[in-house]
Design a protein around this motif. Sequence first.
Motif, short mmCIF file in Angstrom:
data_model
loop_
_atom_site.label_atom_id
_atom_site.label_comp_id
_atom_site.label_asym_id
_atom_site.label_seq_id
_atom_site.Cartn_x
_atom_site.Cartn_y
_atom_site.Cartn_z
N ILE A 10 0.95 -1.23 -0.07
CA ILE A 10 -0.08 0.14 0.01
C ILE A 10 0.94 1.32 0.11
O ILE A 10 1.93 1.30 0.89
CB ILE A 10 -0.94 0.05 1.32
N THR A 36 -2.96 4.92 -3.12
CA THR A 36 -4.10 5.37 -2.46
C THR A 36 -3.67 7.09 -2.26
O THR A 36 -2.40 7.32 -2.39
CB THR A 36 -4.18 5.01 -0.95
N VAL A 59 -8.03 7.74 -0.12
CA VAL A 59 -7.77 7.65 1.29
C VAL A 59 -7.20 9.16 1.58
O VAL A 59 -6.44 9.59 1.03
CB VAL A 59 -6.52 6.54 1.43
N ALA A 70 -8.12 0.74 3.53
CA ALA A 70 -7.08 0.42 2.57
C ALA A 70 -6.09 -0.78 2.94
O ALA A 70 -6.30 -1.82 2.01
CB ALA A 70 -6.07 1.47 2.80
#
Length: 275
Positions: A10, A36, A59, A70
């Motif tokens: 991520i 994100t 996000v 997430a």
Amino acid sequence: MGRLEGKVAIITGAGSGMGAATAQLFVSEGARVLVTDMNDEKGHAVADELGDFGDFLHVDVSRETDIAEAVSRATSHWGRLDVMFNNAGFGGARGPVESISEDDFDITVDVLLKGVFFGMKHAAPVMKAQESGAIISTASVAGLQAGESPHLYTATKAAVIHLTKSVALELGQQGIRVNAICPGVVATPLAHGPLNEDRRKKFRDRFGRYQPIGRVGEPDDIANAALFLASDDSTFITGTAMVVDGGANAGRPWHRQSELMTDQGPIKLYRPEGR
Ligand SMILES: NC(=O)c1ccc[n+]([C@@H]2O[C@H](COP(=O)([O-])OP(=O)(O)OC[C@H]3O[C@@H](n4cnc5c(N)ncnc54)[C@H](O)[C@@H]3O)[C@@H](O)[C@H]2O)c1
């Protein structure tokens, strides 16, 4: 075989700059990346370029529920989480100390410090269950040396470095490495604003002259550091604040001391009598 083959990452703030460059590099090394950002247009554009290896989620890192979502999106889609790159940021509150409002203080700390904390907090349980993982956060040389950036940016980046060390001490035995990257001046919209190509070149020329290595950083310089810290090339490295700044934080080069002016003109180098 790529250096992140089979891994899941991520990246926050991946719609632009260092985050976008890191998403592209990670995928080229075999990772799947959840891009994100709070900027949907930019985040989607980056994720689209990653094809099946990318996905996008809106996000705002200052919202804990967004970060939690997430982590569950990455794990539900791809079954694991190997790398959490807490990278989103902005310049934060500026100006003299007496001019900074409580609201400006809160938003700066919420994004630059709380956002990093939330990333660590929600990645940790998944990584503990896997007994492996790498948490990386983008701090700054401003967190090492005051005077580089506005007060709260400087203070929050210093806090990110210390938080990194503190959490690294907790999670090391569980196979989780926690490191920070401290970029110097890097040519991204955060540093130079929304400039056209001509003005970006001027930015590079102007600031490049002040870097010991003779150029400003590029997003790929930071992506390469993130790849190293995310990959098995750095399995004995945790709790560090890796400086990636072209040497700027090392100090002022001695041969440029004479450029400093005094009332009597440039500083003269000391020479012993007769030499
Ligand atoms: N560019 C530099 O010279 C420099 C130097 C040192 C550290 N940094 C740090 O590097 C990191 C990346 O910045 P960059 O230079 O690539 O800038 P950038 O502006 O290119 O990218 C930052 C991204 O973060 C996103 N973002 C901002 N606030 C957010 C939030 N609350 N939630 C989610 N996303 C958010 C923005 O939409 C943007 O896409 C930041 O943490 C920054 O403080 C930058």
